[in-house]
Enzyme design. Structure first.
Site, PDB file in Angstrom:
ATOM      1  N   GLY A 189      11.475  17.483  92.735  1.00 39.56           N
ATOM      2  CA  GLY A 189      10.389  18.388  93.100  1.00 39.56           C
ATOM      3  C   GLY A 189       9.232  17.643  93.731  1.00 39.56           C
ATOM      4  O   GLY A 189       8.233  17.334  93.070  1.00 39.56           O
ATOM      5  N   TYR A 190       9.371  17.355  95.008  1.00 40.54           N
ATOM      6  CA  TYR A 190       8.308  16.645  95.733  1.00 40.54           C
ATOM      7  C   TYR A 190       7.604  17.593  96.701  1.00 40.54           C
ATOM      8  O   TYR A 190       6.432  17.880  96.574  1.00 40.54           O
ATOM      9  CB  TYR A 190       8.904  15.486  96.548  1.00 40.54           C
ATOM     10  CG  TYR A 190       9.084  14.173  95.828  1.00 40.54           C
ATOM     11  CD1 TYR A 190       9.310  14.123  94.455  1.00 40.54           C
ATOM     12  CD2 TYR A 190       9.059  12.972  96.528  1.00 40.54           C
ATOM     13  CE1 TYR A 190       9.491  12.907  93.809  1.00 40.54           C
ATOM     14  CE2 TYR A 190       9.232  11.748  95.885  1.00 40.54           C
ATOM     15  CZ  TYR A 190       9.453  11.716  94.531  1.00 40.54           C
ATOM     16  OH  TYR A 190       9.636  10.520  93.917  1.00 40.54           O
ATOM     17  N   GLU A 212      15.694   6.469  97.888  1.00 41.11           N
ATOM     18  CA  GLU A 212      16.229   7.644  98.559  1.00 41.11           C
ATOM     19  C   GLU A 212      16.517   7.315 100.026  1.00 41.11           C
ATOM     20  O   GLU A 212      17.558   7.661 100.556  1.00 41.11           O
ATOM     21  CB  GLU A 212      15.208   8.787  98.456  1.00 41.11           C
ATOM     22  CG  GLU A 212      15.676  10.068  99.139  1.00 41.11           C
ATOM     23  CD  GLU A 212      14.688  11.220  98.987  1.00 41.11           C
ATOM     24  OE1 GLU A 212      13.588  10.995  98.442  1.00 41.11           O
ATOM     25  OE2 GLU A 212      15.027  12.335  99.405  1.00 41.11           O
TER      26      GLU A 212
HETATM   27  C1  LIG Z   1      18.386  18.772 103.682  1.00 40.03           C
HETATM   28  C2  LIG Z   1      17.047  18.561 103.092  1.00 40.03           C
HETATM   29  C3  LIG Z   1      16.970  18.286 101.727  1.00 40.03           C
HETATM   30  C4  LIG Z   1      15.716  18.104 101.131  1.00 40.03           C
HETATM   31  N1  LIG Z   1      15.668  17.918  99.792  1.00 40.03           N
HETATM   32  C5  LIG Z   1      14.459  17.859  99.188  1.00 40.03           C
HETATM   33  C6  LIG Z   1      14.374  17.785  97.772  1.00 40.03           C
HETATM   34  O1  LIG Z   1      15.379  17.781  97.078  1.00 40.03           O
HETATM   35  N2  LIG Z   1      13.175  17.734  97.202  1.00 40.03           N
HETATM   36  C7  LIG Z   1      12.023  17.726  97.931  1.00 40.03           C
HETATM   37  O2  LIG Z   1      10.963  17.628  97.343  1.00 40.03           O
HETATM   38  N3  LIG Z   1      12.057  17.805  99.285  1.00 40.03           N
HETATM   39  C8  LIG Z   1      13.243  17.883  99.911  1.00 40.03           C
HETATM   40  N4  LIG Z   1      13.298  17.989 101.275  1.00 40.03           N
HETATM   41  C9  LIG Z   1      12.050  18.082 102.020  1.00 40.03           C
HETATM   42  C10 LIG Z   1      11.756  16.901 102.919  1.00 40.03           C
HETATM   43  O3  LIG Z   1      11.322  15.810 102.175  1.00 40.03           O
HETATM   44  C11 LIG Z   1      10.715  17.377 103.954  1.00 40.03           C
HETATM   45  O4  LIG Z   1      11.342  18.321 104.767  1.00 40.03           O
HETATM   46  C12 LIG Z   1      10.207  16.238 104.798  1.00 40.03           C
HETATM   47  O5  LIG Z   1       9.391  15.386 104.041  1.00 40.03           O
HETATM   48  C13 LIG Z   1       9.407  16.736 106.018  1.00 40.03           C
HETATM   49  O6  LIG Z   1       8.403  17.622 105.661  1.00 40.03           O
HETATM   50  P1  LIG Z   1       8.257  19.046 106.373  1.00 40.03           P
HETATM   51  O7  LIG Z   1       9.587  19.693 106.386  1.00 40.03           O
HETATM   52  O8  LIG Z   1       7.136  19.737 105.731  1.00 40.03           O
HETATM   53  O9  LIG Z   1       7.880  18.695 107.868  1.00 40.03           O
HETATM   54  P2  LIG Z   1       6.418  18.413 108.465  1.00 40.03           P
HETATM   55  O10 LIG Z   1       5.768  17.350 107.675  1.00 40.03           O
HETATM   56  O11 LIG Z   1       5.680  19.684 108.651  1.00 40.03           O
HETATM   57  O12 LIG Z   1       6.803  17.808 109.884  1.00 40.03           O
HETATM   58  C14 LIG Z   1       7.081  18.600 111.066  1.00 40.03           C
HETATM   59  C15 LIG Z   1       7.267  17.655 112.255  1.00 40.03           C
HETATM   60  O13 LIG Z   1       6.033  16.929 112.481  1.00 40.03           O
HETATM   61  C16 LIG Z   1       6.253  15.566 112.449  1.00 40.03           C
HETATM   62  N5  LIG Z   1       5.120  14.860 111.829  1.00 40.03           N
HETATM   63  C17 LIG Z   1       4.499  15.152 110.661  1.00 40.03           C
HETATM   64  N6  LIG Z   1       3.540  14.251 110.399  1.00 40.03           N
HETATM   65  C18 LIG Z   1       3.559  13.351 111.417  1.00 40.03           C
HETATM   66  C19 LIG Z   1       2.807  12.190 111.741  1.00 40.03           C
HETATM   67  N7  LIG Z   1       1.847  11.720 110.943  1.00 40.03           N
HETATM   68  N8  LIG Z   1       3.127  11.526 112.872  1.00 40.03           N
HETATM   69  C20 LIG Z   1       4.116  11.973 113.700  1.00 40.03           C
HETATM   70  N9  LIG Z   1       4.842  13.057 113.449  1.00 40.03           N
HETATM   71  C21 LIG Z   1       4.567  13.743 112.319  1.00 40.03           C
HETATM   72  C22 LIG Z   1       7.498  15.380 111.606  1.00 40.03           C
HETATM   73  O14 LIG Z   1       8.137  14.151 111.892  1.00 40.03           O
HETATM   74  C23 LIG Z   1       8.319  16.590 111.995  1.00 40.03           C
HETATM   75  O15 LIG Z   1       9.028  16.307 113.167  1.00 40.03           O
HETATM   76  C24 LIG Z   1      14.532  18.161 101.909  1.00 40.03           C
HETATM   77  C25 LIG Z   1      14.619  18.373 103.276  1.00 40.03           C
HETATM   78  C26 LIG Z   1      15.859  18.603 103.870  1.00 40.03           C
HETATM   79  C27 LIG Z   1      15.884  18.888 105.326  1.00 40.03           C
END
Ligand SMILES: Cc1cc2nc3c(=O)[nH]c(=O)nc-3n(C[C@H](O)[C@H](O)[C@H](O)COP(=O)(O)OP(=O)(O)OC[C@H]3O[C@@H](n4cnc5c(N)ncnc54)[C@H](O)[C@@H]3O)c2cc1C
Ligand SMILES: Cc1cc2nc3c(=O)[nH]c(=O)nc-3n(C[C@H](O)[C@H](O)[C@H](O)COP(=O)(O)OP(=O)(O)OC[C@H]3O[C@@H](n4cnc5c(N)ncnc54)[C@H](O)[C@@H]3O)c2cc1C
Lengths: 394, 379
Positions: free
Chosen positions: A132-133, A254
């Site tokens: 849960g992150y 991870e």
């Molecule tokens: C298959 C899958 C399994 C997952 N499992 C888990 C889980 O079990 N538990 C959990 O807690 N999370 C989980 N996640 C979540 C995952 O950690 C997040 O999706 C990830 O951290 C990206 O966050 P976001 O989706 O909010 O994208 P955002 O942070 O909104 O990013 C959107 C876009 O903007 C870009 N971006 C954002 N900030 C910057 C920056 N500073 N510089 C340049 N570009 C940037 C990103 O690279 C991306 O292309 C999972 C995700 C997936 C796809």
């Protein structure tokens, strides 16, 4: 014969005797993976037998100490076991977020009683964990998370929402980042462990483009988390308000896992296999792309080996996993693009028996997440630029 | 074997880095000889110094007076040569020709190795017969004549060919041009009658020769290895050349990358250091990861070659191809991120780009080696 050669021949004989033929086949569908947990069921007897014999030998977590359910193998022995398992294409007996992520964090930050209980449970596949992150407003910028745990003396009351929680609906427990101090961004987060059946926890699956639904929105509505479980086992890992250190450490593992650094399959060339599968005739431009891919894949596999060797002796830069995660996941996406291209129309099949329920197409779609989950490629590049190349911050 | 340097190798790397950084530096060697229009394209004094350091005999067995080391160690020296763009006959003489001589008769070793060890001799290797590397096709002919051979034909782009005291020549003694068998390697001395040179300066300021052989009389003892069975020796020479060129290419890539990253930390535009712009940060980080991966596979290939492993030749091609991609990226990004100044002769970054281009062609380019990877993998 050196001890390691001896270990290799013993391991080979043991695998020969104990790994059922059905467990030496590639994973074709989710049910081929055994995830453990309270409500776990085996797909077939072979899966059960393979899991149990590995569990009893400590081979679900070979490098963990024996007292925590592992086999206590040295890094060199663990590498031999990995190689020998890869040689016969043996499936992992058990997969879990407990093994990949929580376990290493507990080994590093856990108290003795915590390790005794949770590591053993993980090794035996008794409890299935979820992570849960992420939150709707906190993805890449994870430290902005808002889920709040109010201190009530001997317990916290947790409120908030998580998202993208993989397998939250199938998990027994969660390792969860909870804000416990609103005044300090980094030093106000606690890393908590609690039961998903606690009152106030609910989950709602999210359907993915692959047609599967492995992750959920997770809601916490006045969830009571005791600060200590029976036998004085703390619910938080590390100190209260210092969960960010644990979270970062865990993310390192991870990323290493998602990068596929130790995954011999990922570092292998695919040109020969795909050309054969397509009947030996491929478009010359596609063949050239495959050759270029094989160069990159074989080179990456050398990098994976170097990375693991250097980690063992502390020679790797601490931000190196970010580089590996970036390069490994981009490569895996390209691999699946090529698998689709070489497969032609047959790779498009979505639900036939022949295509194993559309496994190629679904895998291709799934790999698109490799460069998002566990930190996006862009964020990995940011870290490499700042921490390894030491480019100036904005 | 772990994929990092052991203590001895680390020490060698430090020594080589210091030596090349000082004695082999761009201003002292490459620019100096280029601006003089030097006919050899490198300095003999430096070659002598490299001999004193023991570098020239790194692959020569201890029994023959050398260091008795392997391709990993030769690669350590080559990486520093690449980083400093040091012009020297090390790759052709100490790596490729030394590998060939190592498989030759005691007589040949006795004749040529002392000069190499002393830094008095320079050797070249003549394989290609056209503008693209293609060792599968060998038309240059050596016909039996008396107790020896008569060599006729031409070789192209023989690096430092005109400066060499001896040229290792791959020639055909049987069969037709595209046959694998029927190839023989010869040690052709500089003063052999009938050897002609048309030497040209290349883009990186190195000298390459179009060599002609007009009925050159060679003794039977000029043969390296077996008559008609030279393909094996040739393959060993090629593999050593592939990983050697790859190691030098990693040096070029790292040298150019380091220069560029430094520049990003110094140059200000729009009131900020250009290294603060994410558009450049991401490309720099991507570049870093490509160069690191290339370096890993080069070390892997060197180790496999030294161990005589079955897949050594495959990995040598993987290494050469991967370095071709990574170093090409490093120099192009280098010039681009330097902006206008990168286009000037005064700044070194352009020199890296030139050297990379020459090195990319040497012993086969990305496409040649990717093709070889496909063939060796069975598709
Ligand atoms: C298959 C899958 C399994 C997952 N499992 C888990 C889980 O079990 N538990 C959990 O807690 N999370 C989980 N996640 C979540 C995952 O950690 C997040 O999706 C990830 O951290 C990206 O966050 P976001 O989706 O909010 O994208 P955002 O942070 O909104 O990013 C959107 C876009 O903007 C870009 N971006 C954002 N900030 C910057 C920056 N500073 N510089 C340049 N570009 C940037 C990103 O690279 C991306 O292309 C999972 C995700 C997936 C796809
Ligand atoms: C062959 C040649 C002919 C020329 N002729 C003329 C002429 O006749 N008259 C004249 O006035 N000028 C001329 N110029 C100069 C030319 O206009 C400049 O070189 C150009 O504007 C770039 O500026 P710079 O060289 O200072 O690079 P810099 O601005 O220092 O750029 C260095 C690097 O940083 C990058 N960078 C800079 N700012 C940013 C940003 N905000 N975001 C992301 N990246 C950034 C650049 O893209 C570049 O990669 C010439 C240049 C060349 C090479």
């Amino acid at each position: 014969m050196s001890d390691l050669d001896q270990f290799r021949s013993e391991t080979r004989a043991w695998l020969e005797a104990n790994c059922p033929a059905e467990m030496r086949e590639p994973v074709r569908e989710d049910a081929d993976i055994y995830w453990g947990g309270r409500n776990a069921t085996f797909k077939n007897d072979a899966q059960k037998a393979w899991f149990e014999v590995c569990r009893d030998k400590g081979y679900t977590v070979p490098a963990w100490p024996k007292e925590y359910g592992g086999a206590g193998l040295s890094p060199a022995e663990a590498k031999v076991l990995r190689e020998e398992m890869a040689r016969i294409h043996a499936r992992a007996p058990l997969q879990s977020f407990g093994i990949w992520m929580l376990g290493p964090a507990l080994l590093h930050f856990g108290t003795e009683v915590q390790k005794q209980r949770f590591l053993n449970e993980i090794a035996r596949g008794e409890i299935r964990w979820c992570q849960g992150y992420s939150e709707p407003g906190s993805g890449s910028d994870l430290v902005s998370l808002q889920t709040f745990g109010e201190d009530k003396g001997d317990h916290w009351v947790v409120n908030g929402q998580k998202i993208w929680t993989s397998y939250a609906d199938k998990a027994d427990w969660i390792f969860c980042l909870v804000r416990t101090d609103k005044n300090d961004k980094y030093r106000g987060i606690t890393f908590m462990l609690f039961d998903m059946t606690s009152p106030g926890v609910s989950t709602k699956p999210i359907l993915l483009i692959s047609g599967n639904s492995p992750f959920c929105e997770t809601f916490f509505d006045d969830v009571k988390v005791p600060k200590e479980y029976a036998d004085g086992i703390p619910a938080q890992v590390g100190e209260v308000n210092r969960g960010w250190d644990v979270a970062k450490y865990l993310l390192g593992h991870e990323r290493e896992m998602i990068s596929g650094a130790g995954d011999t399959e990922r570092g292998a060339g695919i040109g020969a296999m795909l050309t054969r599968a397509a009947g030996g005739v491929l478009d010359p431009v596609l063949r050239a792309e495959l050759a270029m891919f094989d160069v990159d894949a074989l080179a990456y596999s050398a990098m994976g080996e170097k990375f693991l060797d250097e980690i063992k002796v502390g020679k790797a830069h601490p931000a190196q996993p970010n580089m590996m995660k970036y390069a490994g996941t981009e490569l895996n996406k390209r691999r699946n693009e090529l698998i689709m291209a070489a497969g032609g129309s047959a790779a498009l099949e979505w639900d036939s028996e022949e295509s194993n329920g559309g496994s190629k197409a679904r895998s291709w779609l799934r790999t698109k997440a490799n460069s998002i989950e566990g930190g996006t490629s862009e964020v990995m590049l940011n870290v490499v630029a700042k921490r390894i190349l030491e480019l100036p911050g904005a | 074997m772990p994929l990092y340097y052991d203590d001895d190798q680390t020490m060698l790397a430090d020594t080589a880095a210091q030596f090349m950084g000082e004695e082999g530096a761009i201003a002292k060697q490459l620019r100096h000889w280029r601006d003089k229009g030097c006919k050899d394209g490198f300095g003999h004094a430096l070659w002598k110094q490299m001999a004193e350091m023991g570098f020239t005999g790194i692959l020569v067995p201890e029994a023959d007076g050398g260091m008795g080391m392997g391709n990993v160690e030769a690669g350590i020296v080559l990486e520093e040569i690449g980083r400093n763009l040091t012009p020297s006959p090390f790759l052709t003489s100490s790596v490729m020709a030394a590998t060939a001589l190592g498989l030759g008769s005691d007589d040949l070793k006795g004749r040529y190795l002392p000069g190499l060890l002393a830094g008095d001799s320079v050797f070249a290797v003549a394989i290609d017969e056209g503008p693209k590397h293609n060792p599968d096709r060998i038309a240059c002919k050596a016909e039996k004549s008396g107790n020896g051979f008569k060599l006729t034909g031409k070789k192209d782009f023989v690096v430092q060919g005109a400066s060499a005291d001896m040229i290792v020549v791959a020639a055909r003694t049987a069969g037709s041009d595209d046959d694998a068998e029927g190839v023989t390697l010869f040690a052709v001395p500089k003063d052999a009658a009938g050897v002609g040179h048309n030497s040209v300066r290349l883009v990186d300021s190195s000298m390459a020769s179009h060599v002609t052989f007009d009925a050159v009389e060679l003794d039977g003892d000029a043969v390296i290895g077996e008559v008609d069975g030279g393909r094996d020796v040739l393959n060993r020479v090629l593999d050593a050349g592939r990983v050697g060129a790859a190691a030098e290419g990693v040096g070029v890539a790292r040298g150019s990358m380091d220069m560029t990253i430094d520049y990003l930390k110094q140059r200000k535009q729009f009131g900020r250091l250009i290294g603060e712009f994410q558009a450049l940060q991401h490309r720099a980080a991507h570049l870093y990861s490509e160069v690191e991966i290339a370096r890993a596979v080069v070390i892997k290939a060197q180790q496999l070659l030294d161990a005589g492993a079955e897949n050594a030749s495959l990995m040598a091609s993987v290494a050469k191809a991967k370095v071709g991609k990574a170093a090409g990226l490093a120099v192009k990004e280098g010039v681009q991120m330097h902006g206008g100044i990168g286009m000037t002769d005064e700044y070194d970054i352009g020199l890296y780009m030139k050297r990379d281009r020459a090195l990319a062609e040497f012993m086969g380019d990305v496409y040649y080696h990717a093709g070889r990877v496909a063939e060796m993998s069975g598709y």
